[in-house]
Design an enzyme around this catalytic site. Sequence first.
Site, PDB file in Angstrom:
ATOM      1  N   HIS A 108      -5.762  -3.145  13.668  1.00 46.84           N
ATOM      2  CA  HIS A 108      -4.466  -3.491  13.064  1.00 46.84           C
ATOM      3  C   HIS A 108      -3.334  -3.217  14.043  1.00 46.84           C
ATOM      4  O   HIS A 108      -3.111  -2.074  14.443  1.00 46.84           O
ATOM      5  CB  HIS A 108      -4.240  -2.667  11.794  1.00 46.84           C
ATOM      6  N   ASP A 110       0.855  -4.570  14.600  1.00 44.79           N
ATOM      7  CA  ASP A 110       1.958  -5.329  14.000  1.00 44.79           C
ATOM      8  C   ASP A 110       2.916  -5.943  15.017  1.00 44.79           C
ATOM      9  O   ASP A 110       4.076  -6.210  14.677  1.00 44.79           O
ATOM     10  CB  ASP A 110       2.748  -4.423  13.046  1.00 44.79           C
ATOM     11  N   GLU A 212      -2.101  -9.113   5.969  1.00 48.28           N
ATOM     12  CA  GLU A 212      -1.850  -7.826   5.326  1.00 48.28           C
ATOM     13  C   GLU A 212      -1.104  -8.036   4.013  1.00 48.28           C
ATOM     14  O   GLU A 212       0.115  -8.154   3.987  1.00 48.28           O
ATOM     15  CB  GLU A 212      -1.050  -6.913   6.259  1.00 48.28           C
ATOM     16  N   HIS A 239      -0.397  -4.866  -0.287  1.00 50.15           N
ATOM     17  CA  HIS A 239       0.385  -4.047   0.634  1.00 50.15           C
ATOM     18  C   HIS A 239       0.887  -2.860  -0.181  1.00 50.15           C
ATOM     19  O   HIS A 239       0.118  -2.239  -0.905  1.00 50.15           O
ATOM     20  CB  HIS A 239       1.510  -4.853   1.301  1.00 50.15           C
ATOM     21  N   HIS A 280      -4.544   0.112   1.964  1.00 51.57           N
ATOM     22  CA  HIS A 280      -3.384  -0.078   1.076  1.00 51.57           C
ATOM     23  C   HIS A 280      -3.729  -0.119  -0.406  1.00 51.57           C
ATOM     24  O   HIS A 280      -2.821  -0.006  -1.234  1.00 51.57           O
ATOM     25  CB  HIS A 280      -2.579  -1.338   1.430  1.00 51.57           C
ATOM     26  N   HIS A 301      -6.892   0.018   8.585  1.00 49.62           N
ATOM     27  CA  HIS A 301      -6.022   1.073   9.119  1.00 49.62           C
ATOM     28  C   HIS A 301      -5.777   2.128   8.042  1.00 49.62           C
ATOM     29  O   HIS A 301      -4.737   2.164   7.412  1.00 49.62           O
ATOM     30  CB  HIS A 301      -4.715   0.509   9.688  1.00 49.62           C
ATOM     31  N   ASP A 408      -2.364   0.835  14.032  1.00 54.67           N
ATOM     32  CA  ASP A 408      -1.105   0.447  13.375  1.00 54.67           C
ATOM     33  C   ASP A 408       0.072   0.506  14.341  1.00 54.67           C
ATOM     34  O   ASP A 408       1.205   0.817  13.942  1.00 54.67           O
ATOM     35  CB  ASP A 408      -0.825   1.301  12.139  1.00 54.67           C
TER      36      ASP A 408
END
Length: 452
Positions: A108, A110, A212, A239, A280, A301, A408
């Site tokens: 993961h 971003d 995600e 999420h 999540h 993650h 992350d």
Amino acid sequence: GVDRVLLGLLDEAAGVDHGDIGIGGILDQVPTLRREPAGEFFGVDLVACASQRHEGDAAARKIGHGHNSSWAGRTARRGEVRGCLSVSGMPELDIAATLAEHPVIDGHNDLPWALRELVDYDLDALDVTARGDRTHTDLPRLREGGVRGQFWSVFAPGTLAPAEAVTATFEQIDVVHQLIARYGDHLAFADSAEQVRQAWARGKIASLLGAEGGHSIHNSLGTLRMMRALGVRYLTLTHNQNNDWADSATDEPRHGGLSAFGVEVVREMNRIGMLVDLSHVAPSTMHAALDVTSAPPIFSHSSARAICDHPRNVPDDVLERLRAAGGVCMVTFVPRFVSPAQRAWDLAAQEVAASAGIQVNDHSAYEEFSRTYAVDHPAPLATIDDVVAHLEHVREVAGIDHVGIGGDYDGVDRLPEGLRDVTGYPRLLAALAERGWSPADLGKLTSGNILR
């Protein structure tokens, strides 16, 4: 139980042909692209009909099979993975050589969202081929960190209106494909274990996509299938907010896990060869998905709740079920998920934020608040040792075959000391080696488990 995992064998079970990934393969036997209401299921669950056990290809189990064996030498000359890190009290373990044979596939990252926030997707304004400090991630630092495979998160906040979330997610998918096309000397699209190995053989960083948040399909199996057709390899079911069919770990329960339509989503993901990502989600959703899925799930993650009591982490009873399901928990580096001291600080910050009317599960609003709060209330530092504790716990409970890494990066402001950007993986492996992890163990952690 399911004894084979993820990119390679999920495809085999689902009958997905990656020779020509696209709409035809994903829509096979699916009669419509309209939005399906809850309770209505289209398509054939090929995974459920397939044999759950396979003898397999020995090459598929061999980490790094088929990639360029000269990469280690190039690494040493180019400084992509710096140094031969010795381990005190043990025979010297060459971390650079270990990463050359067993590169990192991180679950993961971003960077796509950072490109939206920082430069509104203007790739001329942020050159990822140059080492920089505006992001945690760029191509030189990925190579220095031994990363040869990355799941790029294609993310939209759960606070967006549903139609806006769909648009934002497809823009994220677009920018990843733009990056791959623009930097084709460095990146290669990958949609399967074999394509990852092909990218390695060409000296490139395999680029995979993970969506995600299930809100981004707007309750539409057609939208889910189109994401898969464009190369999205996993979907995180929620999420920070519940959606119409699944409960989030950081929201008030609505469904008791998965709704009837949520069950259909998981089954359709199995059918089209899309990994079910349980980061999540609430524990009730974790268990509900494990009850339904006929293919191994992942946590892209998340860390261990027994080590740091944060709702984003994975309870031990779920880790035990993950082992039986053949899945992988990719441990994250987020300080408030890995450090009990950071978690205590975060709880105090949440109280102040809530009194100011800020929703703590509103990612953007709470991150902005916490930056301000930290000026007068400095957060304690998380360290590599905190992350090591989670990796060792996941290994102990789920087993060495069920642990991975999902840092992350570029999804949070603060990261542990020693892991401040994507160059940190060699330091993490050195710390694990010092605690007795063998090169074979490290190879399973870095990429072997997610590839098999």
